[in-house]
Design an enzyme around this catalytic site. Structure first.
Site, short mmCIF file in Angstrom:
data_model
loop_
_atom_site.label_atom_id
_atom_site.label_comp_id
_atom_site.label_asym_id
_atom_site.label_seq_id
_atom_site.Cartn_x
_atom_site.Cartn_y
_atom_site.Cartn_z
N MET A 39 0.85 -1.20 0.00
CA MET A 39 0.00 0.00 0.00
C MET A 39 0.88 1.24 0.00
SD MET A 39 -2.82 -1.09 2.84
CE MET A 39 -3.44 -2.78 2.97
N MET A 70 -1.70 -2.21 -4.01
CA MET A 70 -2.70 -1.16 -3.80
C MET A 70 -1.96 0.17 -3.92
SD MET A 70 -4.70 -3.09 -0.79
CE MET A 70 -3.33 -4.23 -0.64
N MET A 139 -12.34 -8.03 -4.48
CA MET A 139 -12.18 -7.48 -3.13
C MET A 139 -13.53 -7.52 -2.40
SD MET A 139 -9.04 -6.73 -2.66
CE MET A 139 -9.31 -6.07 -1.01
N ASP A 177 -10.64 -11.57 -1.25
CA ASP A 177 -9.77 -10.95 -0.24
C ASP A 177 -10.58 -9.95 0.59
OD1 ASP A 177 -7.70 -9.74 1.15
OD2 ASP A 177 -6.76 -8.85 -0.61
C1 DX5 Z 1 -7.06 -5.35 2.60
C2 DX5 Z 1 -6.02 -6.33 2.17
C3 DX5 Z 1 -6.26 -7.70 2.65
C4 DX5 Z 1 -6.21 -7.88 4.14
C5 DX5 Z 1 -7.17 -8.99 4.48
O1 DX5 Z 1 -6.80 -4.15 2.00
O2 DX5 Z 1 -5.99 -6.40 0.74
O3 DX5 Z 1 -5.39 -8.63 2.02
O4 DX5 Z 1 -4.96 -8.18 4.65
O5 DX5 Z 1 -7.28 -9.05 5.84
P1 DX5 Z 1 -8.53 -9.74 6.58
O6 DX5 Z 1 -8.54 -11.18 6.18
O7 DX5 Z 1 -8.21 -9.51 8.01
O8 DX5 Z 1 -9.77 -9.03 6.10
ZN ZN Z 2 -4.84 -8.06 -0.21
#
Ligand code: DX5
Ligand code: ZN
Length: 223
Positions: A39, A70, A139, A177
């Site tokens: 990120m 991201m 997502m 995810d």
């Molecule tokens: C969120 C991420 C995810 C995150 C998922 O922006 O892309 O990969 O780590 O975490 P959980 O399973 O805790 O929702």
């Molecule tokens: Zn992720």
């Protein structure tokens, strides 16, 4: 057709003070991939890690590194991240105006090419490149943080994504995810997902090894 289940624990929820132990535990538990959330504080309101951490993980585990970008201008990082050991690079369609070129470039570098969409983004944005994809990530939370609540509409979106992949004869894996846990994984499996990212559910469990096995078992029940 039998689908292989892939469980991809998210590094974001690991204990960075004992990263080596956590990664060894994941391997021992039979995790399939390590999901690495990059990120940039611009595309999403959070900042995480870059090539150095990918390289560190590469040294600490044999698990393929599933890198979720991201970030804006993701192409800036393709070379460095593949060199650092990424097996999969997944980019957001919202940050990739030249999606076809970017997907081809990832493949040219020898990594698997994935694309992903925010919950509000239509699946139609990936239709034209679907056949070229190695992975499509849906997502099920707004990206940026671990531990968020699963958005229920993601199940129907997954089913439509499965249909889109079938229609375009794409062989892409279908990953989900965000908020994946015992309560949500079965419906995602039934909707057609084969690859499951889980952060909080695994690392927040008393027994992460048992949790990984339980998540897998909840999919295997109905192929
Ligand atoms: C969120 C991420 C995810 C995150 C998922 O922006 O892309 O990969 O780590 O975490 P959980 O399973 O805790 O929702
Ligand atoms: Zn992720």
């Amino acid at each position: 057709m039998a689908r292989k289940v892939r469980i991809a624990p998210s590094l974001l929820s690991a204990d960075f003070g004992r990263l080596a132990e956590d990664l060894a535990m994941l391997e021992e538990a039979g995790a399939d991939w390590l999901h690495v959330d990059v990120m940039d504080g611009v595309f999403v309101p959070n900042l995480t890690f870059g090539a150095k951490v990918i390289e560190t993980c590469r040294k600490l585990t044999k698990l393929p590194l599933d890198v979720h970008l991201m970030v804006v201008e993701p192409e800036k990082y393709f070379d460095a991240f593949v060199k650092a050991g990424a097996a999969v690079l997944t980019i957001h369609v919202e940050a990739a105006p030249h999606l076809h070129r970017q997907v081809m470039r990832i493949k040219e570098l020898g990594a698997m090419a994935g694309t992903t969409l925010n919950p509000s983004t239509s699946l139609e944005t990936v239709r034209e490149v679907a056949a070229d994809l190695d992975l499509l990530l849906v997502m099920s939370v707004n990206p940026g943080f671990g531990g968020q609540k699963f958005i229920p509409a993601s199940v129907a979106k997954l089913a439509r994504a499965r249909q889109l992949l079938d229609e375009t004869r794409s062989r892409a894996l279908l990953e989900i995810d965000g908020g994946i846990a015992r309560e949500t994984i079965t419906q995602c499996w039934r909707a057609g997902a084969d690859t499951f990212v889980a952060g909080n559910a695994i690392f927040g469990a008393k027994d992460p090894v048992a949790e990984i096995r339980a998540l897998r078992a909840l999919c295997a029940e109905r192929a």
